[in-house]
Design a protein around this motif. Structure first.
Motif, PDB file in Angstrom:
ATOM      1  N   ALA A   1       0.830  -1.207   0.000  1.00 13.44           N
ATOM      2  CA  ALA A   1       0.000   0.000   0.000  1.00 13.44           C
ATOM      3  C   ALA A   1       0.864   1.257   0.000  1.00 13.44           C
ATOM      4  O   ALA A   1       0.533   2.258  -0.659  1.00 13.44           O
ATOM      5  CB  ALA A   1      -0.930  -0.004   1.211  1.00 13.44           C
ATOM      6  N   ILE A   2       1.980   1.220   0.713  1.00  9.82           N
ATOM      7  CA  ILE A   2       2.889   2.368   0.732  1.00  9.82           C
ATOM      8  C   ILE A   2       3.492   2.601  -0.649  1.00  9.82           C
ATOM      9  O   ILE A   2       3.627   3.745  -1.097  1.00  9.82           O
ATOM     10  CB  ILE A   2       3.985   2.159   1.791  1.00  9.82           C
ATOM     11  N   ILE A   3       3.846   1.518  -1.338  1.00  9.42           N
ATOM     12  CA  ILE A   3       4.373   1.672  -2.694  1.00  9.42           C
ATOM     13  C   ILE A   3       3.299   2.261  -3.605  1.00  9.42           C
ATOM     14  O   ILE A   3       3.585   3.111  -4.467  1.00  9.42           O
ATOM     15  CB  ILE A   3       4.876   0.325  -3.241  1.00  9.42           C
ATOM     16  N   GLY A   4       2.053   1.844  -3.422  1.00  8.60           N
ATOM     17  CA  GLY A   4       0.960   2.439  -4.187  1.00  8.60           C
ATOM     18  C   GLY A   4       0.808   3.918  -3.891  1.00  8.60           C
ATOM     19  O   GLY A   4       0.621   4.738  -4.802  1.00  8.60           O
ATOM     20  N   ALA A   5       0.897   4.286  -2.615  1.00  8.25           N
ATOM     21  CA  ALA A   5       0.805   5.696  -2.228  1.00  8.25           C
ATOM     22  C   ALA A   5       1.975   6.493  -2.794  1.00  8.25           C
ATOM     23  O   ALA A   5       1.818   7.641  -3.231  1.00  8.25           O
ATOM     24  CB  ALA A   5       0.775   5.806  -0.703  1.00  8.25           C
ATOM     25  N   LEU A   6       3.144   5.885  -2.790  1.00  7.02           N
ATOM     26  CA  LEU A   6       4.334   6.537  -3.337  1.00  7.02           C
ATOM     27  C   LEU A   6       4.158   6.828  -4.827  1.00  7.02           C
ATOM     28  O   LEU A   6       4.516   7.910  -5.310  1.00  7.02           O
ATOM     29  CB  LEU A   6       5.548   5.635  -3.110  1.00  7.02           C
ATOM     30  N   TYR A   7       3.587   5.869  -5.539  1.00 13.22           N
ATOM     31  CA  TYR A   7       3.341   6.063  -6.976  1.00 13.22           C
ATOM     32  C   TYR A   7       2.370   7.228  -7.206  1.00 13.22           C
ATOM     33  O   TYR A   7       2.572   8.055  -8.104  1.00 13.22           O
ATOM     34  CB  TYR A   7       2.778   4.776  -7.573  1.00 13.22           C
ATOM     35  N   LEU A   8       1.330   7.313  -6.385  1.00 16.26           N
ATOM     36  CA  LEU A   8       0.362   8.399  -6.524  1.00 16.26           C
ATOM     37  C   LEU A   8       0.981   9.749  -6.169  1.00 16.26           C
ATOM     38  O   LEU A   8       0.587  10.783  -6.714  1.00 16.26           O
ATOM     39  CB  LEU A   8      -0.846   8.135  -5.624  1.00 16.26           C
ATOM     40  N   ASP A   9       1.948   9.737  -5.271  1.00 17.25           N
ATOM     41  CA  ASP A   9       2.565  10.982  -4.815  1.00 17.25           C
ATOM     42  C   ASP A   9       3.654  11.470  -5.760  1.00 17.25           C
ATOM     43  O   ASP A   9       3.966  12.662  -5.777  1.00 17.25           O
ATOM     44  CB  ASP A   9       3.163  10.770  -3.421  1.00 17.25           C
ATOM     45  N   THR A  10       4.244  10.543  -6.541  1.00 17.06           N
ATOM     46  CA  THR A  10       5.383  10.926  -7.384  1.00 17.06           C
ATOM     47  C   THR A  10       5.193  10.425  -8.811  1.00 17.06           C
ATOM     48  O   THR A  10       4.350  10.909  -9.534  1.00 17.06           O
ATOM     49  CB  THR A  10       6.693  10.374  -6.791  1.00 17.06           C
ATOM     50  N   CYS A  11       5.997   9.454  -9.193  1.00 16.22           N
ATOM     51  CA  CYS A  11       5.953   8.897 -10.540  1.00 16.22           C
ATOM     52  C   CYS A  11       6.636   7.537 -10.517  1.00 16.22           C
ATOM     53  O   CYS A  11       7.238   7.145  -9.511  1.00 16.22           O
ATOM     54  CB  CYS A  11       6.661   9.817 -11.539  1.00 16.22           C
ATOM     55  N   TYR A  12       6.565   6.829 -11.625  1.00 14.64           N
ATOM     56  CA  TYR A  12       7.151   5.494 -11.666  1.00 14.64           C
ATOM     57  C   TYR A  12       8.662   5.522 -11.445  1.00 14.64           C
ATOM     58  O   TYR A  12       9.210   4.683 -10.719  1.00 14.64           O
ATOM     59  CB  TYR A  12       6.842   4.810 -12.997  1.00 14.64           C
ATOM     60  N   ASP A  13       9.371   6.468 -12.059  1.00 13.58           N
ATOM     61  CA  ASP A  13      10.829   6.502 -11.929  1.00 13.58           C
ATOM     62  C   ASP A  13      11.263   6.667 -10.478  1.00 13.58           C
ATOM     63  O   ASP A  13      12.242   6.052 -10.037  1.00 13.58           O
ATOM     64  CB  ASP A  13      11.416   7.631 -12.777  1.00 13.58           C
ATOM     65  N   THR A  14      10.550   7.498  -9.728  1.00 17.51           N
ATOM     66  CA  THR A  14      10.871   7.664  -8.310  1.00 17.51           C
ATOM     67  C   THR A  14      10.598   6.373  -7.550  1.00 17.51           C
ATOM     68  O   THR A  14      11.400   5.956  -6.702  1.00 17.51           O
ATOM     69  CB  THR A  14      10.054   8.814  -7.703  1.00 17.51           C
ATOM     70  N   CYS A  15       9.476   5.741  -7.851  1.00 17.59           N
ATOM     71  CA  CYS A  15       9.164   4.448  -7.224  1.00 17.59           C
ATOM     72  C   CYS A  15      10.254   3.428  -7.513  1.00 17.59           C
ATOM     73  O   CYS A  15      10.686   2.687  -6.618  1.00 17.59           O
ATOM     74  CB  CYS A  15       7.833   3.912  -7.738  1.00 17.59           C
ATOM     75  N   LEU A  16      10.702   3.382  -8.750  1.00 15.73           N
ATOM     76  CA  LEU A  16      11.727   2.423  -9.145  1.00 15.73           C
ATOM     77  C   LEU A  16      13.001   2.628  -8.333  1.00 15.73           C
ATOM     78  O   LEU A  16      13.600   1.663  -7.834  1.00 15.73           O
ATOM     79  CB  LEU A  16      12.024   2.568 -10.636  1.00 15.73           C
ATOM     80  N   ALA A  17      13.414   3.876  -8.179  1.00 14.82           N
ATOM     81  CA  ALA A  17      14.634   4.173  -7.429  1.00 14.82           C
ATOM     82  C   ALA A  17      14.496   3.783  -5.961  1.00 14.82           C
ATOM     83  O   ALA A  17      15.425   3.233  -5.356  1.00 14.82           O
ATOM     84  CB  ALA A  17      14.970   5.656  -7.551  1.00 14.82           C
TER      85      ALA A  17
END
Length: 231
Positions: A122-138
């Motif tokens: 769920a945190i990774i999902g929230a992170l994606y909504l807050d930023t973008c895929y590239d940030t999530c990937l890093a």
């Protein structure tokens, strides 16, 4: 419900949320929805599951261009399974931040691998909504450091220890760096495994992750011997 200060958790995760309500919702387990009157994290978990699958596949392909589809699939399955995600969540002491209903609170829900793994997704999902895929990937790459280069059949002492402590004590262990020595290019770490305030074992390694694995192996041996002696 008043807004909590989640800055400590954000530092551990490696991201400061522009919209803190996204992280707050990611920590809301379904058992607390009726009691607290807020949306739970289930849809964020659904999104995070997809983001993790993509990010882990991306990282594995980049690091291992020699692997075929079958090997990549096996390694991804090992990395996104409940036990691995719960172990990563435990590194952030994620259970401490969860919002649970009274039933889950009373039944040690903060230490349940299923709940920890779901909250991490769920945190990774929230992170994606807050930023973008590239940030999530890093950020996923940082969180999975020490896991990505391990074969799916390699020994995972941390996961084995977590499963053992969950079975014997209904909780999960924590890891503390007790020493770091040597020059920057050749550091050696010593890590202690702690369970409910009691040290179970120590290990050394050329990285924190390797030291944690060594410590988990020593702790699992001690717990296993103790359990056998009680029979």
């Amino acid at each position: 419900m008043s807004r909590r200060d989640l800055s400590e958790l954000e530092r551990a995760l490696g991201h400061r949320f522009e919209d803190a309500s996204l992280l707050e919702r990611a920590l809301m387990h379904g058992s607390a929805r009726g009691e607290l009157g807020h949306d739970d994290n289930e849809t964020y978990e659904f999104l995070g599951d997809a983001v993790l699958d993509l990010a882990i596949a991306h990282l594995l392909m980049h690091r291992n261009p020699q692997f075929d589809e079958g090997e990549l699939s096996k390694r991804r399955a090992s990395l996104v399974r409940e036990e691995t995600l719960a172990a990563i969540a435990a590194e952030f002491d994620l259970g401490r931040w969860l919002l649970l209903g009274k039933g889950e609170e009373a039944s040690a829900g903060r230490a349940k691998p299923r709940i920890l793994a779901g909250a991490y997704k769920a945190i990774i999902g929230a992170l994606y909504l807050d930023t973008c895929y590239d940030t999530c990937l890093a950020i996923v790459a940082q969180h999975f450091d020490g896991y990505l280069d391990r074969g799916h059949d390699d020994d995972d002492h941390k996961t084995a220890l977590q499963e053992l402590t969950q079975k014997l004590h209904k909780t999960v262990p924590g890891y503390e760096v007790v020493d770091a020595s040597g020059p920057p290019h050749a550091r050696e770490y010593e890590v202690a495994v702690v369970l409910e305030g009691r040290e179970l074992g120590r290990g050394r390694g050329s990285s924190r992750k390797r030291a944690e694995q060594a410590a988990a192996r020593a702790a699992a041996q001690q717990l296993g011997d103790g359990a056998a002696g009680e029979k």
